[in-house]
Write a protein that holds these residues in place. Sequence first.
Motif, PDB file in Angstrom:
ATOM      1  N   MET A   1       0.851  -1.196   0.000  1.00  0.00           N
ATOM      2  CA  MET A   1       0.000   0.000   0.000  1.00  0.00           C
ATOM      3  C   MET A   1       0.886   1.245   0.000  1.00  0.00           C
ATOM      4  N   ILE A   2       0.651   2.165  -0.946  1.00  0.00           N
ATOM      5  CA  ILE A   2       1.423   3.396  -1.034  1.00  0.00           C
ATOM      6  C   ILE A   2       0.784   4.438  -0.129  1.00  0.00           C
ATOM      7  N   GLU A   3       1.615   5.100   0.676  1.00  0.00           N
ATOM      8  CA  GLU A   3       1.110   6.079   1.625  1.00  0.00           C
ATOM      9  C   GLU A   3       1.905   7.372   1.521  1.00  0.00           C
ATOM     10  N   ILE A   4       1.249   8.454   1.941  1.00  0.00           N
ATOM     11  CA  ILE A   4       1.887   9.759   2.099  1.00  0.00           C
ATOM     12  C   ILE A   4       1.724  10.151   3.553  1.00  0.00           C
ATOM     13  N   ASP A   5       2.832  10.472   4.211  1.00  0.00           N
ATOM     14  CA  ASP A   5       2.806  10.857   5.619  1.00  0.00           C
ATOM     15  C   ASP A   5       3.410  12.244   5.781  1.00  0.00           C
ATOM     16  N   SER A   6       2.696  13.083   6.507  1.00  0.00           N
ATOM     17  CA  SER A   6       3.204  14.407   6.854  1.00  0.00           C
ATOM     18  C   SER A   6       2.819  14.678   8.294  1.00  0.00           C
ATOM     19  N   GLU A   7       3.671  15.428   8.996  1.00  0.00           N
ATOM     20  CA  GLU A   7       3.437  15.704  10.406  1.00  0.00           C
ATOM     21  C   GLU A   7       3.991  17.083  10.735  1.00  0.00           C
ATOM     22  N   VAL A   8       3.315  17.788  11.648  1.00  0.00           N
ATOM     23  CA  VAL A   8       3.758  19.119  12.047  1.00  0.00           C
ATOM     24  C   VAL A   8       3.386  19.342  13.507  1.00  0.00           C
ATOM     25  N   GLY A   9       4.291  19.989  14.251  1.00  0.00           N
ATOM     26  CA  GLY A   9       4.003  20.398  15.613  1.00  0.00           C
ATOM     27  C   GLY A   9       3.437  21.806  15.618  1.00  0.00           C
ATOM     28  N   LEU A  10       2.345  22.025  16.342  1.00  0.00           N
ATOM     29  CA  LEU A  10       1.649  23.304  16.346  1.00  0.00           C
ATOM     30  C   LEU A  10       1.540  23.841  17.769  1.00  0.00           C
ATOM     31  N   SER A  11       1.715  25.138  17.916  1.00  0.00           N
ATOM     32  CA  SER A  11       1.599  25.778  19.228  1.00  0.00           C
ATOM     33  C   SER A  11       0.176  26.284  19.444  1.00  0.00           C
ATOM     34  N   HIS A  12      -0.786  25.416  19.204  1.00  0.00           N
ATOM     35  CA  HIS A  12      -2.200  25.745  19.364  1.00  0.00           C
ATOM     36  C   HIS A  12      -2.912  24.539  19.969  1.00  0.00           C
ATOM     37  N   PRO A  13      -4.000  24.763  20.725  1.00  0.00           N
ATOM     38  CA  PRO A  13      -4.727  23.639  21.321  1.00  0.00           C
ATOM     39  C   PRO A  13      -5.440  22.810  20.266  1.00  0.00           C
ATOM     40  N   GLY A  92       1.248  22.415  22.593  1.00  0.00           N
ATOM     41  CA  GLY A  92      -0.011  22.603  21.882  1.00  0.00           C
ATOM     42  C   GLY A  92      -0.545  21.266  21.410  1.00  0.00           C
ATOM     43  N   CYS A  93      -0.194  20.879  20.182  1.00  0.00           N
ATOM     44  CA  CYS A  93      -0.605  19.575  19.669  1.00  0.00           C
ATOM     45  C   CYS A  93       0.253  19.212  18.465  1.00  0.00           C
ATOM     46  N   ARG A  94       0.160  17.956  18.048  1.00  0.00           N
ATOM     47  CA  ARG A  94       0.846  17.465  16.863  1.00  0.00           C
ATOM     48  C   ARG A  94      -0.196  16.949  15.885  1.00  0.00           C
ATOM     49  N   LEU A  95      -0.117  17.420  14.650  1.00  0.00           N
ATOM     50  CA  LEU A  95      -1.070  17.017  13.612  1.00  0.00           C
ATOM     51  C   LEU A  95      -0.369  16.092  12.631  1.00  0.00           C
ATOM     52  N   SER A  96      -0.929  14.891  12.452  1.00  0.00           N
ATOM     53  CA  SER A  96      -0.392  13.918  11.497  1.00  0.00           C
ATOM     54  C   SER A  96      -1.414  13.712  10.383  1.00  0.00           C
ATOM     55  N   VAL A  97      -0.926  13.726   9.138  1.00  0.00           N
ATOM     56  CA  VAL A  97      -1.782  13.521   7.967  1.00  0.00           C
ATOM     57  C   VAL A  97      -1.242  12.327   7.197  1.00  0.00           C
ATOM     58  N   ARG A  98      -2.114  11.361   6.947  1.00  0.00           N
ATOM     59  CA  ARG A  98      -1.730  10.163   6.189  1.00  0.00           C
ATOM     60  C   ARG A  98      -2.765   9.910   5.106  1.00  0.00           C
ATOM     61  N   GLU A  99      -2.285   9.724   3.882  1.00  0.00           N
ATOM     62  CA  GLU A  99      -3.167   9.365   2.768  1.00  0.00           C
ATOM     63  C   GLU A  99      -2.673   8.058   2.175  1.00  0.00           C
ATOM     64  N   ALA A 100      -3.530   7.041   2.211  1.00  0.00           N
ATOM     65  CA  ALA A 100      -3.170   5.704   1.724  1.00  0.00           C
ATOM     66  C   ALA A 100      -3.953   5.414   0.445  1.00  0.00           C
TER      67      ALA A 100
END
Length: 361
Positions: A1-13, A92-100
């Motif tokens: 399965m081909i996936e795209i992963d991106s992640e970013v740390g954010l200083s927001h709730p 704040g929080c960490r946002l992870s985006v994955r598209e498979a």
Amino acid sequence: MIEIDSEVGLSHPADRVWRALTEPELIARWFTEVEPVAGGHLLLYTAGLPGFDAAVDAEVTERREPELLELRCDEAGRRTRLTFTITPTAEGCRLSVREALEHGTWPAEQRARREECYQQALTGRLPAILDWLAFQQVDLRRDELGDTARLPVTAAIDDAPARRGRRLVLIAVLAAAVLAVGLTVWAVLPREPQPVAGSDPTPLPEPTVGTGATHPPRGAVSARPRPTTTTASARSTRSVAKPSRTPTALPPPAPGVTARYTTVSTRIFGYTGEVVVDNRGDVPVADWTVVVTLSKGGTVAGARGADWRQDGQTVTFTGPPVPAGGSQTFTFDVRDPDPRAKAPEGCTVGDEPCAGATATP
């Protein structure tokens, strides 16, 4: 399965990030326009974004506020599953985006461009919109704050006699202060010299001698420079004029290496810059360094195509070798509190300026 992963740390709730992921008017500000359609679907106008061929028909399959949002996407027959995961952190929080990819194919170049599109949106435009949203929330909730956020108010009572008494005391204090200042000024003013008793107050004429030499008047003798002061000044001048060590110059860039800077996108509080390093020489260049000077308060949120290190306003980029006659491109995202900043203050390769670099207005 081909996936795209991106992640970013954010200083927001997490709840603020959740709003940016689920409210169409906010999604349009940092990613693309969204339109609700029949059957609970969403239409994402992604046809013009890098790595996308057409608009995406998205259906929400799972929703756990404010930690998980999952979409089943159909892009002209290519089906994918897009998942957003929000994890609280101390900052704040960490946002992870994955598209498979579930059905269809992704050419390698298209997948890379699609992943870069997500990364730019997450590290550049999304933080700027969250900052803007935070400012809006503070302003809209200003009247809901408790008494600690307001100046204390004292009930009005009839205290006219007390006010008159305080006014008299204040006037007396001000008068005493003015008198004291006047006495101080009078004391420090220079006094005119008083004539000595029995002496002739008329000044003596300046004497002349037959040789033509002129002597200074009696009152000018005190202005004659002192020998000790002159000697000290001469010593000070000699010490300043003493040659110092020549500072070590920065190493020149490799022969034939130049760089070009371009601002490829802008946002409310930042921009994305691109630098192309060209090798116009006849031999490969193994080491190159590009130094970018940001405006005060600017920070690099991420870079692609080069390694980077920030020290204050200075950001140093290094990357892979550049073949003879070839080039190497890298991009970087900048967060800047000044909405007018749309380019760095400077860009150099070695000690040569980058072509196309413009100063921040």
